[in-house]
Design an enzyme around this catalytic site. Sequence first.
Site, PDB file in Angstrom:
ATOM      1  N   SER A  93       1.067  -1.518   0.152  1.00  0.00           N
ATOM      2  CA  SER A  93      -0.004   0.053  -0.002  1.00  0.00           C
ATOM      3  C   SER A  93       1.281   0.956  -0.026  1.00  0.00           C
ATOM      4  O   SER A  93      -0.210   2.536  -0.165  1.00  0.00           O
ATOM      5  CB  SER A  93      -0.939   0.010   1.554  1.00  0.00           C
ATOM      6  OG  SER A  93      -1.784  -0.732   1.121  1.00  0.00           O
ATOM      7  N   LYS A 149       0.307   4.243  -2.452  1.00  0.00           N
ATOM      8  CA  LYS A 149      -1.039   4.871  -2.605  1.00  0.00           C
ATOM      9  C   LYS A 149      -0.599   6.139  -2.675  1.00  0.00           C
ATOM     10  O   LYS A 149      -0.699   7.210  -2.476  1.00  0.00           O
ATOM     11  CB  LYS A 149      -1.752   4.508  -1.244  1.00  0.00           C
ATOM     12  CG  LYS A 149      -2.810   3.457  -1.291  1.00  0.00           C
ATOM     13  CD  LYS A 149      -4.144   3.551  -0.212  1.00  0.00           C
ATOM     14  CE  LYS A 149      -4.558   2.276  -0.427  1.00  0.00           C
ATOM     15  NZ  LYS A 149      -3.998   0.646   0.085  1.00  0.00           N
ATOM     16  N   SER A 209      -5.996   4.029   4.131  1.00  0.00           N
ATOM     17  CA  SER A 209      -5.121   3.448   3.753  1.00  0.00           C
ATOM     18  C   SER A 209      -6.228   2.188   2.788  1.00  0.00           C
ATOM     19  O   SER A 209      -6.460   1.083   2.202  1.00  0.00           O
ATOM     20  CB  SER A 209      -4.284   2.045   3.898  1.00  0.00           C
ATOM     21  OG  SER A 209      -3.241   1.949   3.013  1.00  0.00           O
TER      22      SER A 209
END
Length: 397
Positions: free
Chosen positions: A68, A71, A128
């Site tokens: 993640s 991102k 997230s």
Amino acid sequence: MTVLRRTGKRITVWLLLGCIILLAAFTGGSIQVYAAPDVAAPSYVVMEASTGQVVCEQDADTRRSPASITKIMTLLIVFEHIKSGRIHLNDLVTTSAYAKSMGGSQVFLEEGETQTLETMIKCIAVASGNDASVAVAEYIAGSESEFVKLMNEKAEVLGMQNTHFEDCCGLTDSEGHYSSAKDVAIMSRELITKYPEVFEYTKIWMEDIEHKTPTGSSTFTLSSTNKLLKQYEWATGLKTGSTSKALYCLSATADRDGMELIAVVMAAPDPKTRFQDAITLLNYGYSVSQMYTDENKDPLPEQKIEGGIEDVLYLTYEGPFEYLDTNGSNLSGIQKEISLPDLVQAPVAEGDAIGEAVYKLNGTRIGSVSILAAKGVDKATYKDYWKKVWILYLMKR
């Protein structure tokens, strides 16, 4: 034989001491030795944000699954579009069935649910949310695949040679979705230096949002995945990530006494180690780093110009000068030298480079800042020359 060995050891010691003394003389009398940071993660890098200088690194160019922390690039594209005026924080973003279907970390958006873009940014930066990431990607580019093209284009522009994205949230375990610790630091730096407003979101520990759907309204609490916010007093962000393939990743940002550092950890064995490694790296970075800054507010000399409608060209610095030292040098020894030509020929446009301010430490060049034309000077015509003659004539009368 024993006497010879002792004599040899003494000679070695004296040679080492002599080398240290000579080194001290050449470095302004200041030597500090720092132990390398002891971390468990196989790949890491510490970067100073304003200069982009790497303080320390290990296996920083190896391609790994980023999970993640992908991102970070998603947020970078979002803030670029906000700055350009193409989208706005109060825009309404609708969640598609595809966005709703995202697994992993999510904020449980329903198909057809609308949230402001700012709320979606919070869902991405704090919790997230994979569903929020895809919903925003579709809003900006029409589809996630088109948005991913923007991500890869930006990675290429930033020189991220060991990065390729296949989704906008890092949920995939595809071999074609990868980055490196150094590349993550590069995109993190781009985000926090160009769009420091991102910290308004990455510093949030907990915040409630409202789900409003045809079946009713409900409150959902966003809880930060970045435990460093509670564990490290100077922490400002930035993004965590984990999958079974990537293990535990983190891009940690901190601001201590005006110095911003980025510590990227990839493939840590567990969540606790990920955060402890980041703290170790940040502490190491701050212990060895000192910043020299010249705001370049001092006046510059007037530059002679020939063949222009003006006889003088006014100058300005391109900007401040910053130098990061990690060797324990005496920065009071830094000297600035202004380098300008004797004469400049017109025409000159505003912003043209005319010379440079050169910075030296103990006689060694450590950097420079361009000196620019503060305003343009057009080339003189016959009419301009006659005007100058006429003015001189009137002044003599």
